[in-house]
Design an enzyme around this catalytic site. Structure first.
Site, short mmCIF file in Angstrom:
data_model
loop_
_atom_site.label_atom_id
_atom_site.label_comp_id
_atom_site.label_asym_id
_atom_site.label_seq_id
_atom_site.Cartn_x
_atom_site.Cartn_y
_atom_site.Cartn_z
N GLY A 1 0.81 -1.22 0.00
CA GLY A 1 0.00 0.00 0.00
C GLY A 1 0.84 1.26 0.00
N HIS B 1 -4.62 16.21 2.27
CA HIS B 1 -4.23 15.22 3.28
C HIS B 1 -3.68 15.92 4.52
CE1 HIS B 1 -4.44 12.33 -0.05
NE2 HIS B 1 -4.54 11.39 0.89
N LYS C 1 1.85 14.07 5.82
CA LYS C 1 2.08 13.29 4.58
C LYS C 1 3.33 13.80 3.87
CE LYS C 1 -0.16 11.49 0.43
NZ LYS C 1 0.37 10.14 0.67
P1 NAD Z 1 3.51 6.27 9.10
O1 NAD Z 1 4.70 7.15 8.99
O2 NAD Z 1 2.53 6.51 10.22
O3 NAD Z 1 3.96 4.73 9.20
C1 NAD Z 1 5.00 4.16 8.46
C2 NAD Z 1 5.68 3.16 9.37
O4 NAD Z 1 6.60 2.38 8.59
C3 NAD Z 1 6.50 3.83 10.50
O5 NAD Z 1 6.11 3.29 11.74
C4 NAD Z 1 7.94 3.51 10.13
O6 NAD Z 1 8.79 3.37 11.26
C5 NAD Z 1 7.74 2.18 9.39
N1 NAD Z 1 8.89 1.79 8.56
C6 NAD Z 1 9.67 2.58 7.79
N2 NAD Z 1 10.65 1.85 7.22
C7 NAD Z 1 10.48 0.56 7.64
C8 NAD Z 1 11.18 -0.66 7.43
N3 NAD Z 1 12.28 -0.72 6.69
N4 NAD Z 1 10.72 -1.79 8.02
C9 NAD Z 1 9.63 -1.77 8.81
N5 NAD Z 1 8.94 -0.62 9.07
C10 NAD Z 1 9.36 0.53 8.49
O7 NAD Z 1 2.77 6.37 7.69
P2 NAD Z 1 1.29 5.88 7.30
O8 NAD Z 1 0.35 7.04 7.36
O9 NAD Z 1 0.95 4.63 8.04
O10 NAD Z 1 1.51 5.57 5.74
C11 NAD Z 1 2.45 4.63 5.31
C12 NAD Z 1 2.41 4.54 3.79
O11 NAD Z 1 1.14 4.04 3.36
C13 NAD Z 1 2.59 5.88 3.07
O12 NAD Z 1 3.32 5.65 1.88
C14 NAD Z 1 1.17 6.29 2.77
O13 NAD Z 1 1.07 7.21 1.70
C15 NAD Z 1 0.58 4.95 2.41
N6 NAD Z 1 -0.88 4.84 2.47
C16 NAD Z 1 -1.47 4.11 1.49
C17 NAD Z 1 -2.83 3.87 1.51
C18 NAD Z 1 -3.43 2.95 0.48
O14 NAD Z 1 -4.66 2.71 0.52
N7 NAD Z 1 -2.64 2.40 -0.43
C19 NAD Z 1 -3.61 4.42 2.54
C20 NAD Z 1 -2.98 5.18 3.55
C21 NAD Z 1 -1.60 5.37 3.50
#
Ligand code: NAD
Length: 270
Positions: free
Chosen positions: A101, A158, A162
């Site tokens: 995602g 957003h 973000k």
């Molecule tokens: P966030 O920053 O709250 O969470 C991301 C998490 O990933 C953090 O806890 C971070 O420490 C962790 N992380 C980073 N590198 C890592 C690694 N190598 N191994 C394990 N964990 C790691 O962000 P979020 O709001 O949860 O969003 C995360 C991603 O999902 C973004 O790219 C966002 O745009 C995307 N997103 C996609 C959708 C969808 O429907 N496709 C919906 C919401 C968010």
């Protein structure tokens, strides 16, 4: 012995990671079988359920993605594009279903997903909500009907944290519109207007990004012609909708052949 689908979550401490723990906890037929985070993350060693607010599920957050992919039927990844290629290779190695995602992927990360998809089922979507994927179908249909006299503009808003723009969902809508028009989005998009930009290019697809507060995700696709306008909008008020779609994708992929799929496949819209 439980026959539940064993799902692993990378980035379990993130906003989406926590929403996924809650969603899997409330869904029949699956369980959280592992949870990982980046090395040095403050949540390492904590219980994934306790951290997500649903009480202990006896799954400790670790920083070993190899063990996560090897020990689960499916892994869901909402983290950072920098780790997508590595995780895709682990999915191929373990023949683990991989649900991606994360937004902001570059061509090399898509190449890695395509390569890994020869060995396992991968679902990648910039937006996992049912509503957004249905709307993308409508955007494509409207763009097919309307000629280039109708300017297409995509506006998204957003939350203030973000990091990428335009949002993956805005790009998803842009691609749907471009497909409807039979054009290549990369050749016809206008992004980040500022200063004396000159008049709008006929036939282009424009993007505008707003950031602020805790907005989960608002998108509008505007078709504007002389004296009339059509606006198609979607507003997300809770991350649950993305988590629900991702879990649905993981369960759907159990019966899918190796390959790279999108949410339209999962939802039977193709
Ligand atoms: P966030 O920053 O709250 O969470 C991301 C998490 O990933 C953090 O806890 C971070 O420490 C962790 N992380 C980073 N590198 C890592 C690694 N190598 N191994 C394990 N964990 C790691 O962000 P979020 O709001 O949860 O969003 C995360 C991603 O999902 C973004 O790219 C966002 O745009 C995307 N997103 C996609 C959708 C969808 O429907 N496709 C919906 C919401 C968010």
């Amino acid at each position: 012995m439980s026959t539940d689908v064993r799902i692993g979550i990378v980035g379990a401490g993130g906003r989406m990671g926590r929403a996924l723990v809650r969603e899997i906890g409330g869904t029949d037929g699956c369980m959280v079988a592992g949870a990982s985070e980046r090395p040095g993350a403050p949540v390492l060693g904590q219980d994934a359920g306790a951290m997500a607010g649903i009480g202990s599920i006896e799954v400790k957050i670790h920083d070993d993605p190899l063990a996560l992919f090897a020990g689960c039927d499916a892994v869901i990844d909402f983290t950072s594009p920098s780790v997508t290629a590595h995780h895709a290779s682990l999915a191929a190695q373990g023949k683990t279903i991989y649900i991606v995602g994360t937004t902001g992927l570059e061509a090399e990360q898509f190449d890695a997903l395509r390569k890994a998809a020869a060995h396992t089922a991968i679902v990648q979507a910039y937006n996992m909500s049912v509503g957004v994927n249905l709307l993308a179908g409508l955007v494509r249909q409207v763009a097919t009907q309307l000629g280039p006299d109708w300017d297409i503009e995509i506006v998204e808003m957003h939350h203030r944290l973000k990091v990428d723009a335009p949002s993956g969902t805005a790009i998803l809508f842009g691609e749907a519109a471009a497909r409807g028009r039979g054009i290549d989005l990369a050749q016809h998009s206008e992004r980040g207007r500022d200063g004396i930009t000159g008049a709008r290019q006929k036939g282009s697809i424009g993007f505008a990004s707003l950031r602020g507060g805790n907005v989960v995700g608002d998108h509008s696709v505007i078709f504007a012609a002389e004296n009339e306008r059509i606006e198609l909008s979607h507003k997300a008020s809770d991350r649950t909708i993305f988590a629900r779609g991702a879990v649905r994708a993981a369960l759907w992929a159990r019966s899918a052949a190796p390959g790279l799929y999108g949410m339209a496949d999962v939802l039977g819209l193709n």
